[in-house]
Design an enzyme around this catalytic site. Structure first.
Site, PDB file in Angstrom:
ATOM      1  N   LEU A  87     -52.839   3.332  -9.445  1.00 30.32           N
ATOM      2  CA  LEU A  87     -54.087   3.902  -8.928  1.00 30.32           C
ATOM      3  C   LEU A  87     -53.795   4.905  -7.830  1.00 30.32           C
ATOM      4  CD1 LEU A  87     -56.237   0.675  -8.692  1.00 30.32           C
ATOM      5  CD2 LEU A  87     -56.330   2.429 -10.438  1.00 30.32           C
TER       6      LEU A  87
ATOM      7  N   LEU B 176     -54.594  -2.344  11.857  1.00 30.65           N
ATOM      8  CA  LEU B 176     -54.275  -3.539  11.079  1.00 30.65           C
ATOM      9  C   LEU B 176     -53.351  -3.231   9.902  1.00 30.65           C
ATOM     10  CD1 LEU B 176     -57.660  -5.484  10.963  1.00 30.65           C
ATOM     11  CD2 LEU B 176     -55.579  -6.097  12.190  1.00 30.65           C
TER      12      LEU B 176
ATOM     13  N   LEU C 241     -54.264  -2.077  -0.566  1.00 28.49           N
ATOM     14  CA  LEU C 241     -54.136  -2.459   0.824  1.00 28.49           C
ATOM     15  C   LEU C 241     -55.455  -2.049   1.469  1.00 28.49           C
ATOM     16  CD1 LEU C 241     -51.029  -2.044   3.085  1.00 28.49           C
ATOM     17  CD2 LEU C 241     -53.331  -1.794   3.989  1.00 28.49           C
TER      18      LEU C 241
ATOM     19  N   LYS D  22     -58.249  -0.425  14.323  1.00 30.16           N
ATOM     20  CA  LYS D  22     -57.553  -1.490  15.052  1.00 30.16           C
ATOM     21  C   LYS D  22     -56.066  -1.574  14.702  1.00 30.16           C
ATOM     22  CE  LYS D  22     -61.650  -2.752  16.503  1.00 30.16           C
ATOM     23  NZ  LYS D  22     -62.097  -2.456  17.888  1.00 30.16           N
TER      24      LYS D  22
END
Length: 305
Positions: A305, A29, A18, A27
């Site tokens: 990961l 997001l 992501l 911001k």
């Protein structure tokens, strides 16, 4: 993917990356992206997810620690990935971390298409030993371990590599019965080294999935037989990675890694990986620490990961 959480088998979405551009990270997001991913997977009937993060948010089901096996010591010192201890010289550090130039386990070779069924069977049985584990069918096993082997011959993409190779998978075949008794895999994930014109890329290998028939021999864990076998098999993974010019080999405190990391000269890293389940509650799983009588590592069988 299908994920087994203790005795429950659930379809989940696996969130690998992501990413938000660093100029846009203030911001907010990330919540928008998470909401959109949730919407899309809900449309196909999936309502749970598994993901990892280096940051702590409520509430991880397990926490694993990274360990690092130095391969190219000189380069790692140069880019400040590692440091020479006070009681050691650089020459001695290189000598201590020297990797063998030959494979030690008899019958070891690269995995081929004809091995998929046997590897799938061994993998399925081995992963039942862990509380949190993926459930792969034969096609998924082939995809995980064979789709990233690259093209051409070994050496075409550099020493020990095919062109475009991302995944390395090796099996151990019994010469008498032709059964696959063990396998290991690792993958490549290079990183950019900031402000280094001499060594702009860190070539990092990450231990992926592995399995051994030794785990099913009575008393193999108690008498150390499984530990010795895994040390030999994963030791050969280090040899393969070194021949492919990797700089460092990374592993997490999950599966059966914990007992073998120190003897294979892995150093304790300062990075932690938190495992999260979305829309699913379960008791804590053994990662870098034991939980509920389960030894460290053996609660987590999912490599991410």
């Amino acid at each position: 993917m299908n994920l087994r959480v203790r005795s429950n088998l659930i379809p989940v979405s696996e969130i690998n990356y992501l990413c938000v551009h660093k100029k846009l990270r203030s911001k907010r997001l990330a919540p928008v992206l998470i909401k959109e991913v949730t919407r899309r997977v809900n449309l196909v009937g999936v309502f749970q997810a598994i993901y990892t993060a280096g940051v702590v948010v409520p509430t991880p089901v397990s926490v694993c620690r990274y360990h690092h096996r130095l391969l190219n010591v000189t380069k790692l010192i140069d880019i400040r990935f590692a440091y020479v201890p006070r009681n050691m010289t650089l020459a001695r550090m290189i000598r201590v971390n020297k990797i063998s130039s030959s494979l030690a386990v008899p019958g070891i070779r690269q995995m081929e298409d004809r091995d998929v069924l046997q590897v799938a069977d061994l993998f399925t049985r081995y992963m039942q030993r862990f509380d949190l584990a993926p459930v792969f069918d034969v096609d998924e096993v082939k995809h995980q371990f064979m789709s990233g082997v690259g093209t051409g011959a070994v050496g075409d993409g550099g020493p020990g590599r095919r062109v475009g190779q991302v995944t390395w998978t090796y099996v151990v075949e019994d010469p008498a019965t032709h059964r696959i008794t063990d396998f290991f895999s690792f993958y490549s994930l290079p990183s950019t080294v900031i402000n280094s014109s001499k060594n702009p890329v860190l070539e990092a290998a990450y231990l992926f999935y592995y399995a051994s028939e030794t785990a099913f021999v009575g008393g193999a864990e108690e008498d150390g037989a499984l530990k010795r076998r895994l040390e030999a098999v994963i030791g050969d993974a280090l040899v393969v990675a070194n021949e492919a010019n990797f700089d460092v080999f990374n592993a997490l405190t999950l599966m059966d890694n914990v007992p073998i990391l120190q003897d294979l000269k892995f150093g304790v890293g300062d990075g932690l990986l938190n495992f999260y389940l979305y829309n699913w509650r379960t008791a804590p799983l053994a990662g870098m620490n034991s939980e509920g009588g389960v030894p460290a590592g053996k609660g987590v069988g999912v490599v991410m990961l």
